[in-house]
Scaffold this active site. Structure first.
Site, PDB file in Angstrom:
ATOM      1  N   TYR A 212       0.840  -1.200   0.094  1.00 32.08           N
ATOM      2  CA  TYR A 212      -0.082   0.059   0.133  1.00 32.08           C
ATOM      3  C   TYR A 212       0.894   1.230   0.033  1.00 32.08           C
ATOM      4  O   TYR A 212       1.088   1.820   0.908  1.00 32.08           O
ATOM      5  CB  TYR A 212      -0.952   0.009   1.259  1.00 32.08           C
ATOM      6  CG  TYR A 212      -2.108  -1.064   0.895  1.00 32.08           C
ATOM      7  CD1 TYR A 212      -1.943  -2.362   0.730  1.00 32.08           C
ATOM      8  CD2 TYR A 212      -3.333  -0.708   0.561  1.00 32.08           C
ATOM      9  CE1 TYR A 212      -3.067  -3.160   0.324  1.00 32.08           C
ATOM     10  CE2 TYR A 212      -4.463  -1.567   0.105  1.00 32.08           C
ATOM     11  CZ  TYR A 212      -4.128  -2.531  -0.054  1.00 32.08           C
ATOM     12  OH  TYR A 212      -5.194  -3.528  -0.465  1.00 32.08           O
ATOM     13  N   ARG A 219       1.491   6.786   6.931  1.00 27.09           N
ATOM     14  CA  ARG A 219       2.601   6.270   7.957  1.00 27.09           C
ATOM     15  C   ARG A 219       3.685   7.270   8.457  1.00 27.09           C
ATOM     16  O   ARG A 219       4.019   7.185   9.769  1.00 27.09           O
ATOM     17  CB  ARG A 219       3.396   5.084   7.125  1.00 27.09           C
ATOM     18  CG  ARG A 219       2.557   3.991   6.814  1.00 27.09           C
ATOM     19  CD  ARG A 219       3.609   2.796   6.198  1.00 27.09           C
ATOM     20  NE  ARG A 219       3.814   3.026   4.769  1.00 27.09           N
ATOM     21  CZ  ARG A 219       2.843   2.446   3.801  1.00 27.09           C
ATOM     22  NH1 ARG A 219       1.949   1.984   4.203  1.00 27.09           N
ATOM     23  NH2 ARG A 219       3.363   2.636   2.608  1.00 27.09           N
ATOM     24  N   ASP A 257      -5.151  -9.098  10.871  1.00 28.88           N
ATOM     25  CA  ASP A 257      -5.592  -9.338   9.625  1.00 28.88           C
ATOM     26  C   ASP A 257      -6.086 -10.503   9.598  1.00 28.88           C
ATOM     27  O   ASP A 257      -5.662 -11.482  10.238  1.00 28.88           O
ATOM     28  CB  ASP A 257      -4.161  -9.217   8.758  1.00 28.88           C
ATOM     29  CG  ASP A 257      -4.776  -8.725   7.294  1.00 28.88           C
ATOM     30  OD1 ASP A 257      -4.744  -7.749   6.764  1.00 28.88           O
ATOM     31  OD2 ASP A 257      -5.252  -9.861   6.492  1.00 28.88           O
ATOM     32  N   ASP A 302      -8.211   0.676   8.572  1.00 30.43           N
ATOM     33  CA  ASP A 302      -7.818   0.621   6.961  1.00 30.43           C
ATOM     34  C   ASP A 302      -8.549  -0.487   6.410  1.00 30.43           C
ATOM     35  O   ASP A 302      -7.812  -1.199   5.638  1.00 30.43           O
ATOM     36  CB  ASP A 302      -6.272   0.846   6.815  1.00 30.43           C
ATOM     37  CG  ASP A 302      -5.838   1.099   5.322  1.00 30.43           C
ATOM     38  OD1 ASP A 302      -6.795   1.719   4.403  1.00 30.43           O
ATOM     39  OD2 ASP A 302      -4.834   0.689   5.062  1.00 30.43           O
ATOM     40  N   CYS A 342     -10.693   3.639   1.053  1.00 29.73           N
ATOM     41  CA  CYS A 342      -9.833   3.733  -0.191  1.00 29.73           C
ATOM     42  C   CYS A 342     -11.024   3.459  -1.344  1.00 29.73           C
ATOM     43  O   CYS A 342     -10.628   3.220  -2.442  1.00 29.73           O
ATOM     44  CB  CYS A 342      -8.926   2.853  -0.175  1.00 29.73           C
ATOM     45  SG  CYS A 342      -9.649   1.034   0.021  1.00 29.73           S
TER      46      CYS A 342
HETATM   47  N1  SAH Z   1      -3.396  -1.022   6.394  1.00 28.37           N
HETATM   48  C1  SAH Z   1      -2.512  -1.733   5.286  1.00 28.37           C
HETATM   49  C2  SAH Z   1      -3.454  -2.074   3.932  1.00 28.37           C
HETATM   50  C3  SAH Z   1      -4.959  -2.530   4.551  1.00 28.37           C
HETATM   51  S1  SAH Z   1      -5.228  -3.571   2.857  1.00 28.37           S
HETATM   52  C4  SAH Z   1      -1.237  -1.023   4.873  1.00 28.37           C
HETATM   53  O1  SAH Z   1      -1.081   0.142   5.023  1.00 28.37           O
HETATM   54  O2  SAH Z   1      -0.437  -1.808   4.141  1.00 28.37           O
HETATM   55  C5  SAH Z   1      -6.635  -4.504   3.834  1.00 28.37           C
HETATM   56  C6  SAH Z   1      -6.427  -5.666   4.607  1.00 28.37           C
HETATM   57  O3  SAH Z   1      -7.470  -5.853   5.299  1.00 28.37           O
HETATM   58  C7  SAH Z   1      -5.869  -6.661   3.932  1.00 28.37           C
HETATM   59  O4  SAH Z   1      -4.684  -7.381   4.403  1.00 28.37           O
HETATM   60  C8  SAH Z   1      -6.740  -7.850   4.164  1.00 28.37           C
HETATM   61  O5  SAH Z   1      -6.366  -9.198   4.317  1.00 28.37           O
HETATM   62  C9  SAH Z   1      -7.479  -7.460   5.500  1.00 28.37           C
HETATM   63  N2  SAH Z   1      -8.724  -7.835   5.740  1.00 28.37           N
HETATM   64  C10 SAH Z   1      -9.873  -8.009   5.052  1.00 28.37           C
HETATM   65  N3  SAH Z   1     -11.177  -8.275   5.704  1.00 28.37           N
HETATM   66  C11 SAH Z   1     -10.648  -8.173   6.902  1.00 28.37           C
HETATM   67  C12 SAH Z   1     -11.595  -8.474   8.341  1.00 28.37           C
HETATM   68  N4  SAH Z   1     -12.627  -8.752   8.313  1.00 28.37           N
HETATM   69  N5  SAH Z   1     -10.829  -8.708   9.440  1.00 28.37           N
HETATM   70  C13 SAH Z   1      -9.327  -8.477   9.355  1.00 28.37           C
HETATM   71  N6  SAH Z   1      -8.673  -8.129   8.230  1.00 28.37           N
HETATM   72  C14 SAH Z   1      -9.326  -8.025   6.848  1.00 28.37           C
END
Ligand code: SAH
Length: 399
Positions: A212, A219, A257, A302, A342
């Site tokens: 990302y 960040r 996650d 996020d 997003c």
């Molecule tokens: N914050 C991260 C990007 C998030 S992308 C960064 O800055 O790199 C969204 C993420 O949410 C993915 O890794 C996906 O696996 C996770 N995800 C999707 N549904 C979810 C849920 N219900 N609970 C926890 N994680 C989840």
């Protein structure tokens, strides 16, 4: 420059004429022409071809890509009547690079081309330490591959180029998802650097094109705002990039996650930087429901886009409402919430409204400390509102 950037220009196959008045927005840098804005097509172009775009009075507005089955019949590629060849793409790429400042951002991971916002409709190029990941959204860009691919190789000195064209939008253009090597050999994992931290990026199999990149500014801000020993809950943590930044600032970090392999990647990234932190595999929604009250100084929300299409808007709002509603009691008084959308389908106003409703339902006062959008290597072209997709609210719980 080698001969490849002087490849034969792609041919122009006809003309699309607009209805009266429709040229105004095109002249004002908006790149899309919808089907109902077209008065006629001459020359019988096939989908994916290049066409001249004309006003109702027959004035040339520029060169566009054409697709008769898409909602968007034409997408403007050039305002000038120039050959669409390697030289054209090299100019576009160099213009885009001039807007970017990877050294200032202290990274070798950045978006080199962001489709329409960089004047190349349907083409996205991400750089990860000289390994490129591309996303192609339109048939025309697919067909123009032999023209732009050598330019990427040369100008970005690519060691490898990998295609990650799986975005939902391809369906609307009658294109199947497509992934695979376009040039050279892309390692399964590429190591990148951002602001002194190292991250492992799965270009071939990760989310988006692996990392990302678009959260870079957030960040940095988090790193500046978190204080030592604060407790940070990084929900939807993916590669653990927010977690790593918070941990480096001295915070106690828990990343969550839902995907075990992703959680594993986050752990590896913490370790790679010699950082402390716990990463759990769990559903963020369920995790919050049973979270300890008043435990966290920071909660980062996020979530994935959820709504790529209009009809999913309500489920996105519901998801964000639920996340904020359950995060608020888990925050300490004065604690902070970062909530991101997003998805283009949830704008800043809706994001604020949704958070406000959740806060009202909790009887909790929220102060907006900051509002942020995607960083400059994902340009937000004001005249093209569709280019704004990442919006984030930095909220503080007051009572
Ligand atoms: N914050 C991260 C990007 C998030 S992308 C960064 O800055 O790199 C969204 C993420 O949410 C993915 O890794 C996906 O696996 C996770 N995800 C999707 N549904 C979810 C849920 N219900 N609970 C926890 N994680 C989840």
């Amino acid at each position: 420059m080698s001969n490849s950037t002087h490849s034969d220009p792609a041919l122009i196959h006809g003309a699309v004429r607009l209805k009266p008045g429709r040229e105004k927005k095109i002249r004002s840098f908006y790149p899309w022409v919808q089907r109902e804005e077209v008065s006629g097509v001459t020359g019988d172009p096939t989908s994916g071809a290049l066409v001249k775009l004309e006003s109702a009075a027959g004035e040339l507005l520029g060169i566009a890509t054409y697709d008769k089955s898409s909602r968007f019949t034409a997408r403007l590629l050039s305002r000038d009547d120039v050959p669409i060849d390697g030289v054209f793409f090299e100019r576009k790429l160099r213009e885009a690079l001039a807007l970017r400042d990877p050294e200032g951002w202290r990274t070798n991971a950045f978006r080199a081309l962001f489709a329409e916002a960089d004047g190349v409709p349907g083409l996205i190029v991400d750089c990860y330490a000289n390994h490129l990941a591309v996303q192609i959204r339109t048939l025309a860009m697919e067909l123009l591959k032999p023209v732009w691919l050598p330019v990427l190789q040369e100008v970005l000195q690519a060691e490898s180029i990998y295609e990650r064209s799986e975005m939902a939008g391809r369906k609307e253009e009658s294109l199947e998802p497509k992934t695979g090597p376009l040039w050279g050999e892309t390692p399964d994992i590429v190591e990148i650097e951002e602001a002194g931290l190292r991250f492992l990026v799965p270009i071939k199999g990760g989310l988006k094109t692996g990392f990302y990149i678009d959260q870079r500014d957030n960040r940095r801000k988090l790193g500046e705002r978190v204080r030592p020993n604060q407790k940070v809950l990084d929900l939807f943590c993916y590669t653990g990039a927010f977690s790593a930044v918070a941990s480096r600032a001295g915070a106690q970090v828990l990343g969550v996650d839902i995907l075990p392999e992703t959680a594993d990647l986050a752990r590896r990234n913490l370790k790679l930087n010699g950082l402390e932190g716990t990463i759990e595999t769990a559903n963020a929604f369920e995790y919050l429901e049973s979270a300890e009250p008043g435990a966290w100084d920071w909660i980062l929300l996020d979530p994935p886009a959820i709504a790529k299409a209009r009809d999913k808007r309500d489920s996105l709002k519901w998801a964000v409402w639920k996340l904020v509603f359950n995060a608020l009691p888990a925050l300490k008084p004065g604690g902070r919430l970062l909530v991101c959308s997003c998805s283009y389908q949830m704008g800043l106003t809706e994001l604020g409204e949704t958070a406000r409703l959740a806060a009202n339902d909790r009887g909790c006062k929220l102060i907006v400390e900051d509002v942020s959008v995607q960083p400059p290597d994902h340009p937000y072209l004001l005249q093209f509102p569709e280019s704004l997709y990442l919006k984030c609210l930095w909220l503080r719980k007051c009572g």
